[in-house]
Design a protein around this motif. Structure first.
Motif, PDB file in Angstrom:
ATOM      1  N   THR A   4       0.877  -1.263   0.172  1.00  0.00           N
ATOM      2  CA  THR A   4       0.127  -0.221   0.221  1.00  0.00           C
ATOM      3  C   THR A   4       0.975   1.492   0.190  1.00  0.00           C
ATOM      4  OG1 THR A   4      -0.037  -0.536   2.385  1.00  0.00           O
ATOM      5  CG2 THR A   4      -1.803  -0.960   1.209  1.00  0.00           C
ATOM      6  N   TYR A   7       1.401   2.774  -3.325  1.00  0.00           N
ATOM      7  CA  TYR A   7       0.325   3.886  -3.748  1.00  0.00           C
ATOM      8  C   TYR A   7       0.358   5.011  -3.474  1.00  0.00           C
ATOM      9  CZ  TYR A   7      -2.410  -0.180  -4.093  1.00  0.00           C
ATOM     10  OH  TYR A   7      -2.505  -2.389  -5.040  1.00  0.00           O
ATOM     11  N   CYS A   8       0.338   6.655  -4.123  1.00  0.00           N
ATOM     12  CA  CYS A   8       0.258   7.411  -4.376  1.00  0.00           C
ATOM     13  C   CYS A   8      -1.204   8.851  -4.143  1.00  0.00           C
ATOM     14  CB  CYS A   8       1.089   8.092  -6.039  1.00  0.00           C
ATOM     15  SG  CYS A   8       2.299   7.671  -6.501  1.00  0.00           S
ATOM     16  N   ASN A  19      -2.711   9.067 -11.727  1.00  0.00           N
ATOM     17  CA  ASN A  19      -3.648   7.306 -10.652  1.00  0.00           C
ATOM     18  C   ASN A  19      -3.551   6.539 -11.663  1.00  0.00           C
ATOM     19  OD1 ASN A  19      -1.832   7.672  -9.398  1.00  0.00           O
ATOM     20  ND2 ASN A  19      -3.129   8.252  -7.685  1.00  0.00           N
ATOM     21  N   SER A 218      -7.462  -3.480  -6.084  1.00  0.00           N
ATOM     22  CA  SER A 218      -5.953  -2.629  -6.530  1.00  0.00           C
ATOM     23  C   SER A 218      -4.944  -3.761  -6.369  1.00  0.00           C
ATOM     24  CB  SER A 218      -5.714  -1.023  -5.819  1.00  0.00           C
ATOM     25  OG  SER A 218      -6.600  -0.684  -5.725  1.00  0.00           O
ATOM     26  N   GLN A 236      -7.463   2.093  -3.622  1.00  0.00           N
ATOM     27  CA  GLN A 236      -6.031   2.533  -3.062  1.00  0.00           C
ATOM     28  C   GLN A 236      -5.124   3.360  -4.833  1.00  0.00           C
ATOM     29  OE1 GLN A 236      -4.847   1.356   0.424  1.00  0.00           O
ATOM     30  NE2 GLN A 236      -5.972  -1.336  -0.179  1.00  0.00           N
ATOM     31  N   ALA A 237      -5.065   1.841  -5.422  1.00  0.00           N
ATOM     32  CA  ALA A 237      -4.503   2.666  -6.793  1.00  0.00           C
ATOM     33  C   ALA A 237      -4.694   4.125  -7.408  1.00  0.00           C
ATOM     34  CB  ALA A 237      -4.329   1.680  -7.879  1.00  0.00           C
ATOM     35  N   GLY A 240      -5.265   6.710  -3.272  1.00  0.00           N
ATOM     36  CA  GLY A 240      -4.269   6.132  -2.610  1.00  0.00           C
ATOM     37  C   GLY A 240      -4.269   5.698  -1.747  1.00  0.00           C
ATOM     38  N   PRO A 241      -3.764   4.930  -0.392  1.00  0.00           N
ATOM     39  CA  PRO A 241      -3.657   4.546   0.489  1.00  0.00           C
ATOM     40  C   PRO A 241      -4.092   4.524   1.304  1.00  0.00           C
ATOM     41  CG  PRO A 241      -1.663   4.963   0.680  1.00  0.00           C
ATOM     42  CD  PRO A 241      -1.808   5.996  -0.826  1.00  0.00           C
TER      43      PRO A 241
END
Length: 260
Positions: A4, A7-8, A19, A218, A236-237, A240-241
């Motif tokens: 995780t 992920y940005c 993303n 993700s 998440q991808a 974000g996380p």
């Protein structure tokens, strides 16, 4: 499965565009490996726990559908973002019968149908609203007691009863694979769902469409695509996380006595 922390987190339209482009590239690469057309895979951004301001940024970056686990959270977002008239909402989490009225009011898709009482109540509410609803039947391919969904050997009998609910447009199956970074454990869940879908294509009653397979998140959506996914649920991808693992956001148990 990516960690995780790789992920940005997206805080701007450009972040979301980056993303989304990364996820679409991964989808295309997985399709190439599987000899598939990327246009046959629909990306469903999963927006659970994400506040409205960031969802509006995702919309501006091109997202036109959001997937939510919690009905009341989804309803609240749908109402406050109703000015975005082409934004569609997909409910992907377990539904209690007494909340079917909310889904009938705002959702365009429900991916977790596994109960005839819910089907009946959704159909009744949808008819009152003058609406139809796309639905997928949820299958517990991992046979874990912690997950909802029908056992694979009960799906055909369930599907044969769905033509009675004329407001429900059945389009296929959904599953939650084993929560594991080991794809050797995850992939068999996807294979099982595909095999079941192929069987149902031969045996399901008229009016029941068994085209779609919603599987993969993700960390494992590429494997899901390689095994035939037509819908991947990615949170998440894109956003974000999250601070808690995916398993936290799904119901903790699937008691066999539950009426919903």
């Amino acid at each position: 499965m990516p960690a995780t922390d790789t992920y940005c987190t997206a805080h701007s339209i450009d972040d979301f565009r980056h993303n989304l482009a990364t996820v679409q590239r991964r989808i295309a690469e997985a399709c190439k490996r599987a000899g598939r057309d990327p246009q046959t895979v629909r990306l469903l951004p999963v927006s659970k726990t994400i506040p409205e301001d960031r969802l509006r940024l995702a919309y501006a970056a091109g997202c036109r559908q959001m997937g939510e686990n919690k009905v009341q959270e989804a309803l609240r977002k749908a109402e406050t973002m109703s000015d975005l008239s082409d934004l569609r909402w997909s409910v992907i989490g377990h539904l209690q019968t007494n909340k079917a009225k909310y889904v009938a009011r705002f959702a365009s898709e429900f991916q977790a149908l596994d109960n005839l009482r819910v089907a009946q109540e959704l159909d009744r509410r949808l008819q009152a609203e003058g609406r139809g609803l796309d639905v997928l039947v949820q299958v517990n391919t991992s046979r874990e007691s912690s997950k909802f969904g029908l056992p694979p050997d009960e799906v055909l009998a369930f599907v044969r009863q769905l033509p009675a609910f004329t407001s429900l447009r059945v389009h296929g199956l959904m599953t939650l694979a084993v929560f594991s970074p080991d794809l050797a454990l995850v992939r068999p869940c996807f294979v099982k769902l595909r095999h079941l879908r192929d069987q149902l294509r031969q045996e399901a009653p008229d009016g029941i469409d068994m085209t779609d397979l919603s599987m993969g998140m993700s960390g494992d959506f590429e494997a899901a695509i390689e095994e035939g996914a037509t819908i991947v649920r990615v949170g998440q991808a894109i956003f974000g996380p999250r601070t808690l693992p995916d398993s936290h956001y799904w119901p903790p148990s699937n008691p066999t006595t539950s009426p919903s």
